[in-house]
Design an enzyme around this catalytic site. Structure first.
Site, short mmCIF file in Angstrom:
data_model
loop_
_atom_site.label_atom_id
_atom_site.label_comp_id
_atom_site.label_asym_id
_atom_site.label_seq_id
_atom_site.Cartn_x
_atom_site.Cartn_y
_atom_site.Cartn_z
N HIS A 55 0.82 -1.22 0.00
CA HIS A 55 0.00 0.00 0.00
C HIS A 55 0.86 1.27 0.00
CE1 HIS A 55 -3.93 -2.11 1.42
NE2 HIS A 55 -3.78 -2.11 0.11
N ASP A 57 0.84 4.18 1.35
CA ASP A 57 1.31 4.90 2.55
C ASP A 57 2.55 4.25 3.16
OD1 ASP A 57 -0.69 2.85 3.06
OD2 ASP A 57 -0.72 3.45 5.16
N HIS A 58 2.92 3.05 2.72
CA HIS A 58 4.10 2.34 3.25
C HIS A 58 5.26 2.28 2.26
CE1 HIS A 58 1.80 0.69 6.75
NE2 HIS A 58 0.82 1.04 5.94
N HIS A 143 -4.18 -8.75 5.94
CA HIS A 143 -4.62 -7.46 5.39
C HIS A 143 -5.30 -7.73 4.05
CE1 HIS A 143 -4.63 -3.17 5.46
NE2 HIS A 143 -3.62 -2.94 4.67
ZN LIG Z 1 -1.24 1.58 5.91
ZN LIG Z 2 -2.47 -1.20 4.15
#
Ligand SMILES: [Zn+2]
Ligand SMILES: [Zn+2]
Length: 258
Positions: A55, A57-58, A143
């Site tokens: 993802h 944001d990572h 996830h």
């Molecule tokens: Zn995240």
């Molecule tokens: Zn995530």
């Protein structure tokens, strides 16, 4: 081990940076927007990046970091590419969706294929590896995309980072009987958005309580990945649940020594 919290927010806003932790100045765990607060000399010292999942944001710090430090690293006599370690599906996503010469140049082949700035290295859950003398274990996570967490063995016990995860019985099974110095666990949503947390495989405070009930160690717990604007609701709901462990919220800029 020295730990710097560069980012621990679920998204961006003023003073919010997404997930990134720096270990002993050399190893980065996740490469969220917090990476951008490091000085160029600090960025150039990072030899390894462990990525929990694909993802944005990572991962968004990886391509920008590679660009920033390329000249400095290539000029070093002990030149080595920055190793990016992740699950095979995450590596595949980075190749196809980031380093694809459309979103960003393919730094796994630049400036030359023989001396690239980035090397992608696959991990598997359960693997143990040593990076810059840090003993690291790849932990299970659950996830919406293939994901993992990471544990680091320190002199004070294990430092555990869950990564983004929903309910994760495999993690508690794995940690059974271990001494844990700190558990960094995500709590992305407040209970007002529990349905959204369940769909997106994150945790809310009541789900956090159910997870921590499976932890057999008495440890300090630090929550991370709270969405901007949700912190007061999340910490208030956690306090009201009376979980019985010391639970704090990570703050950008926190430094710990384990
Ligand atoms: Zn995240
Ligand atoms: Zn995530």
């Amino acid at each position: 081990m020295n730990l710097r919290v560069l980012g621990c927010s679920g998204s961006i806003a003023l003073d919010c940076r997404t997930t990134s932790f720096l270990l002993n100045d050399r190893v980065l765990i996740d490469a969220g927007t917090g990476v951008g607060d490091l000085a160029l000399d600090e960025l150039a010292q990072i030899d390894h990046i462990l990525i929990s999942h694909s993802h944005l944001d990572h991962v968004l710090g990886i391509p920008l970091l590679a660009d920033s430090v390329m000249q400095r690293r290539l000029a070093r006599e002990d030149y080595k590419p920055i190793q990016v370690h992740a699950l095979p599906a995450t590596i595949d996503a980075l190749r196809r969706h980031i380093f694809n010469n459309v979103i960003w140049p393919d730094f796994t082949r630049l400036p030359t294929p023989e001396r690239p700035i980035i090397e992608l290295v696959t991990l598997e859950v359960g693997q143990r590896l040593s990076l810059c003398n840090l003993p690291i274990e790849v932990l299970p996570a659950s996830h919406t995309v293939p994901a993992c967490g990471f544990g680091v063995a320190t002199t004070s016990g294990w430092w555990i980072y869950t990564g983004d995860t929903g309910p994760n019985p495999a993690l508690w099974q794995t940690l059974r009987g271990r001494r844990i110095a700190q558990l960094v666990i995500e709590t992305a949503f407040s209970d007002d958005e529990r349905a959204l947390a369940e769909i997106s495989r994150h945790l809310s405070p009541s789900m956090l309580a159910a997870e921590l009930a499976q932890l057999d160690a008495d440890t300090s717990v630090a929550i991370t990945h709270v969405k901007p604007g949700e912190m007061a609701a999340v910490t208030g709901q956690i306090a009201a649940l009376g979980i019985g462990l010391t639970i704090t919220a990570l703050t950008r800029g926190d430094r710990f020594r384990f």
